[in-house]
Structures are given as structure tokens and as C-alpha cells.
Design a protein around this motif. Structure first.
Motif, short mmCIF file in Angstrom:
data_model
loop_
_atom_site.label_atom_id
_atom_site.label_comp_id
_atom_site.label_asym_id
_atom_site.label_seq_id
_atom_site.Cartn_x
_atom_site.Cartn_y
_atom_site.Cartn_z
N THR A 22 0.85 -1.18 0.00
CA THR A 22 0.00 0.00 0.00
C THR A 22 0.89 1.24 0.00
OG1 THR A 22 -1.79 -1.10 1.18
CG2 THR A 22 -1.73 1.30 1.28
N ALA A 23 0.56 2.18 -0.86
CA ALA A 23 1.30 3.43 -0.93
C ALA A 23 0.45 4.53 -0.30
CB ALA A 23 1.61 3.77 -2.39
N LEU A 67 -1.59 9.32 5.89
CA LEU A 67 -1.24 8.51 7.07
C LEU A 67 -1.72 9.22 8.34
CD1 LEU A 67 0.16 6.14 8.43
CD2 LEU A 67 2.31 7.43 8.30
N LYS A 68 -1.53 10.51 8.37
CA LYS A 68 -1.99 11.29 9.53
C LYS A 68 -3.50 11.16 9.69
CE LYS A 68 -1.99 16.03 11.33
NZ LYS A 68 -1.60 17.45 11.03
N ARG A 69 -4.23 11.22 8.57
CA ARG A 69 -5.69 11.09 8.64
C ARG A 69 -6.11 9.73 9.17
NH1 ARG A 69 -6.68 13.67 2.64
NH2 ARG A 69 -6.44 15.87 3.23
N LEU A 70 -5.42 8.68 8.71
CA LEU A 70 -5.74 7.34 9.20
C LEU A 70 -5.50 7.22 10.69
CD1 LEU A 70 -4.37 4.94 6.42
CD2 LEU A 70 -6.74 5.27 7.08
N LEU A 71 -4.38 7.76 11.14
CA LEU A 71 -4.06 7.69 12.56
C LEU A 71 -5.06 8.47 13.41
CD1 LEU A 71 -0.16 8.05 12.38
CD2 LEU A 71 -1.49 5.99 12.83
N GLU A 72 -5.69 9.46 12.79
CA GLU A 72 -6.71 10.25 13.50
C GLU A 72 -8.09 9.64 13.38
OE1 GLU A 72 -6.25 14.08 11.76
OE2 GLU A 72 -4.48 14.62 12.97
N GLU A 104 -9.78 8.88 10.52
CA GLU A 104 -10.55 9.22 9.33
C GLU A 104 -10.47 8.08 8.30
OE1 GLU A 104 -9.93 13.06 7.57
OE2 GLU A 104 -9.11 13.86 9.45
N LYS A 105 -11.47 8.00 7.45
CA LYS A 105 -11.46 7.06 6.35
C LYS A 105 -10.97 7.76 5.09
CE LYS A 105 -15.06 3.84 7.84
NZ LYS A 105 -16.34 3.18 7.46
N LEU A 106 -10.18 7.02 4.31
CA LEU A 106 -9.66 7.59 3.06
C LEU A 106 -10.64 7.37 1.93
CD1 LEU A 106 -5.89 6.52 3.13
CD2 LEU A 106 -6.95 8.63 3.95
N ARG A 107 -10.74 8.35 1.04
CA ARG A 107 -11.54 8.18 -0.16
C ARG A 107 -10.89 7.14 -1.08
NH1 ARG A 107 -11.79 14.23 -2.20
NH2 ARG A 107 -9.63 14.04 -1.48
N ALA A 108 -11.69 6.55 -1.95
CA ALA A 108 -11.19 5.47 -2.81
C ALA A 108 -9.99 5.93 -3.63
CB ALA A 108 -12.30 4.99 -3.74
N LYS A 109 -10.03 7.18 -4.12
CA LYS A 109 -8.94 7.64 -4.98
C LYS A 109 -7.65 7.85 -4.20
CE LYS A 109 -9.91 12.63 -4.85
NZ LYS A 109 -10.21 13.81 -5.70
N SER A 110 -7.74 7.88 -2.86
CA SER A 110 -6.54 8.04 -2.03
C SER A 110 -5.99 6.71 -1.55
CB SER A 110 -6.86 8.92 -0.81
OG SER A 110 -7.21 10.23 -1.20
N ARG A 111 -6.73 5.61 -1.78
CA ARG A 111 -6.24 4.29 -1.41
C ARG A 111 -5.49 3.72 -2.60
NH1 ARG A 111 -11.51 4.04 0.86
NH2 ARG A 111 -12.26 2.75 -0.86
N LEU A 112 -4.19 3.72 -2.51
CA LEU A 112 -3.32 3.38 -3.64
C LEU A 112 -2.43 2.20 -3.30
CD1 LEU A 112 -2.20 7.02 -4.54
CD2 LEU A 112 -4.08 5.73 -5.57
#
Length: 436
Positions: free
Chosen positions: A67-68, A74-79, A81-89
Motif C-alpha cells: 500500500t502506498a 497517514l496522519k488522517r488514518l491515525l486520526e 478518518e477514512k480515506l476516499r477510494a482515490k486516495s487508497r493506492l
């Protein structure tokens, strides 16, 4: 401590890097004769492409993808938050899904058009345990044909691949071609249930991974490398005994075409390949010299539903990928060594500062005329310059000495015959090019 390459990666040093370039050029030449054109897709794609295209239950998606993620995400995940599909790479673990995505996105196979024949070359990434023939970053060459479901496409690509192996020096007796059909949506569901029932009867003998596969995709149990599972699957129902009329006819036609072309193959009803998108024809080329789980040097098959999985129109497809690193191992088992590179055609030797400037200028003119040239960059003696020229494989050495230069002359030595010729400086370039 010196920093080294990450585990599971390796450097292609100059001789091998040159061979890799030649390997790709040979693929372009041979595949081009069959109508394949180059395509280059990103090494990073939306993770969803691989989940939908390859299959969530595959080892590639469930265990091996890198996963890139950016620092901000990464900061958002640690807080929380869920990532939008286009941000999951993810870094691409194989090439087919990206090429099909590109074909769909750019409409490379419009209605009524001839099939799109595409080829690619470059690095892929899988988080596997590094070992011989298995790296976390590895190079592949592959082709994808989109828009035709005729079995001639299947046979043509397999023949093309075997021609390529021969062209790069892999001896026919050192490899074997395995062939199978995985059926289609008309016959595979019923067959899948047969395998599921068989696995349920023997679930106490299965490894933990195959117990999970039994529920998610029982056919993947055929791909298990655990000895007890492999032995168990030898007695499982065979797909070739349960093909529908259309799949049986397609498979028979592929075999007939390969027979006509003189391509030797063995039918292997347990061959399923490792990705979920395959339908009907699947094949694998294995190195005879290796009895390990990493003996496949190339393979692929038909994937008539993949374009729909990634959001496109129904578009039949067929493709294969060649593992460069494993091809190299197969060649080395035959005694192959990377060819030494001829680094220069002409070495321009000098003896003092003034003649060094002239050597620099002459070398530039030789390069501008399409040949390679080198000069001394370390104030070596003339004797040492000759040793360097010999090490670089120079065919000619131009000696620019103070006395000859004062007379408007240079000396040209043929490194094979050791013959020397005095040449006027203004005629030196023409003479050198004639000798080359």
C-alpha cells in the motif's frame, strides 16, 4: 553501516541492465510481428482496481500488495478518518489489471474495432518472502489482447511466447508448457461446488489457508504448495471432465492449433494460475531445471470478464506475463553469462595538457558521428591509457603526442592488428570513421 538495497530487491548492474534492455527490445521485435504495440501504465493504481480485478481472496490482494500512502493520508488514518477510494493506492502486483483499466478508460476497443494488442515491460511489486526466483520488486514483460474471444488468439499468443523464449536463448528442452481450461460462468459454478464438497470431506487434511480458500474460492486450493494439500488435490474432481460444450470446443480448438504449430504441451487439469480473473484457457511455462514452487517463468490465459469488473463494456481478453528474473535463472542454469559490453570504439590518448584538450575535442566529434569514444580523465601515463583502452574494448586508439601534434599529425593504432598509421589532424575523423 552502509545502506543497502531493501530486502527483496536487487540492483541490475551495467551488464545485466544492458541485457534487460535487450530482453525488452527482443520482445518488442517479436511481439510487434504479431501486431502488439507498447503501452506504459503507472506503477501505482487505486487499490480497488486490484481488489475487483484480481480478487479479494487471492494471496496477491490479501497478503502481498504494497500500500502506498502519503504522509498527510497517514496522519488522517491515525486520526481515525477514512480515506476516499482515490486516495487508497497500491503498487501494481501485476500488469494486466492496469492495462485493462487503461483500455477501458481511454476506449481502446470501441464497438466494431479490431482487437487492441498491447505489450508492457517494467517492475511489479509483491510483499513476498524473498528467495531464489522471488523478489519483492521484479521485472515483467507482458501482453494483453482485448476484444477477441476466438481460440486463435489464445494459440497465437502461446506460440508467440514460445518463439520469444527460443529467441532469447532458453532451450526448448529446458522448459515445459502446461495447459488447462478453467471453464466459464456456464460450467464453472457447478464445478466449483464439486470441489467445495470434496474439500469439505477432507477439511481435516487441509492447511489453514486452504480451509479459508474452501469457502472463498475453493479452486485456489489447486494452487497450494503445501505437500499434503497438493497430494490431496491430485484426486479432486478435474475441470476438464466438467466443461460445458462451448468451453470444451474452445479448449479443443486451442490444442488443435498448438498441435498444428508443433508446440509441445502437457495438459494439467490442476493448473488454475493464481488470479481470479481467468476464464477458459490458462497456461504456464515452467523451467525443468527447477523443482521449486518458483519454477514458472511465464504464463497467463483468458480473462473475458475482467473489463466488466473494472467498469467497462463486456470485452474478451487474453494475456500473459514473463518473469524476467526467473528467465535469467533458467538461462544461467544453461551456463549463460551476461555479455560483456563494448564500452568504446575509439580511445583518444594524450600526453600533456595541450594534447589532452585535443583528445577531448576529437572524442566529441567521434561521438557526434555515431560512435563511442573515451579519453583519460585521471592523468594516466600513456602505457596506462593503453591498458585502459584494452579494458574498454576499444578497436582503435588515437595517440596525440606533442611531436606529432606539432607537425599536424596523430597516430592511429588498430588494437587487433597493432598496425599504426600517421594521419593529418584535419583528416583524422574521416579516417577513423572509415576504419570503424
Amino acid at each position: 553501516m552502509a545502506i543497502k538495497a531493501p530486502e527483496g530487491t536487487r540492483d541490475l548492474l551495467p551488464e545485466e541492465a544492458s541485457f534487460w534492455s535487450a530482453f525488452v527490445e527482443r520482445a518488442h521485435s517479436i511481439f510487434g510481428n504479431y501486431g502488439y504495440e507498447p503501452i506504459d501504465t503507472p506503477i501505482i493504481e487505486q487499490t480497488e482496481l486490484f481488489v475487483r480485478g484480481i480478487g479479494e481472496a487471492t494471496d496477491v490482494v490479501s497478503k502481498e500488495m504494497f500500500t502506498a500512502i502519503s504522509g498527510e493520508n497517514l496522519k488522517r488514518l491515525l486520526e481515525g478518518e477514512k480515506l476516499r477510494a482515490k486516495s487508497r493506492l497500491s503498487l501494481r502486483p501485476e500488469g494486466t489489471a492496469g492495462v485493462v483499466r487503461a483500455a477501458v478508460q481511454h476506449d481502446l476497443v470501441p464497438q466494431g474495432a479490431p482487437p487492441a494488442k498491447l505489450m508492457y515491460a517494467g517492475p511489479m511489486f509483491r510483499a513476498e518472502r524473498p528467495q531464489r526466483g522471488r523478489q519483492r520488486q521484479f521485472n515483467q514483460v507482458g501482453v494483453e489482447c482485448l476484444g477477441a474471444e476466438d481460440p486463435t488468439i489464445d494459440a497465437e499468443a502461446i506460440i508467440m511466447l514460445m518463439r520469444f523464449f527460443d529467441a532469447v536463448g532458453i532451450k526448448p528442452e529446458s522448459i515445459r508448457l502446461l495447459l488447462n481450461s478453467m471453464g466459464c460462468e456456464a460450467c464453472r459454478p457447478a464445478y466449483r461446488e464439486l470441489v467445495h464438497s470434496y474439500l469439505e470431506e477432507h477439511q481435516d487434511e487441509l492447511c489453514e489457508t486452504c480451509r479459508i480458500r474452501m469457502e472463498m474460492n475453493p479452486l485456489r486450493a489447486f494452487d497450494c504448495k503445501v505437500e499434503t494439500c497438493a497430494a490431496l488435490m491430485e484426486n479432486a474432481p478435474k475441470i476438464t471432465d466438467h466443461l460445458c460444450e462451448g468451453c470444451a470446443k474452445h479448449y479443443g480448438h486451442v490444442k488443435e492449433l498448438l498441435d498444428m504449430a508443433g508446440i509441445a504441451y502437457s495438459e494439467d487439469p490442476s493448473l488454475v494460475r493464481g488470479l481470479d480473473y481467468y476464464t477458459r484457457t490458462v497456461f504456464e511455462v515452467q523451467a525443468v531445471s527447477s523443482d521449486s514452487a518458483q519454477n514458472a517463468i511465464g504464463g497467463g490465459g483468458r480473462y473475458d470478464k475482467l473489463a466488466e469488473e473494472v467498469g467497462g463494456r463486456p470485452t474478451p481478453g487474453f494475456g500473459f506475463a514473463i518473469g524476467y528474473d526467473r528467465c535469467v535463472l533458467t538461462l544461467q542454469d544453461q551456463g549463460f553469462a551476461f555479455p560483456a559490453q563494448n564500452h568504446c570504439d575509439v580511445f583518444c590518448a594524450s600526453m600533456d595538457d595541450e594534447t589532452h584538450l585535443q583528445a577531448f575535442h576529437l572524442a566529441q566529434m567521434i561521438r557526434d558521428n555515431g560512435c563511442s569514444a573515451e579519453i583519460d580523465h585521471q592523468s594516466r601515463s600513456l602505457k596506462s591509457q593503453f591498458k585502459l583502452a584494452d579494458k574498454l574494448g576499444a578497436r582503435l586508439v588515437v595517440i596525440i603526442g606533442p611531436e606529432e601534434f606539432a607537425q599536424g599529425l596523430v597516430k592511429v593504432r588498430n588494437m587487433d592488428s597493432h598496425e599504426e598509421q600517421l594521419v593529418a589532424i584535419q583528416e583524422a575523423l574521416v579516417y577513423i570513421m572509415e576504419q570503424l
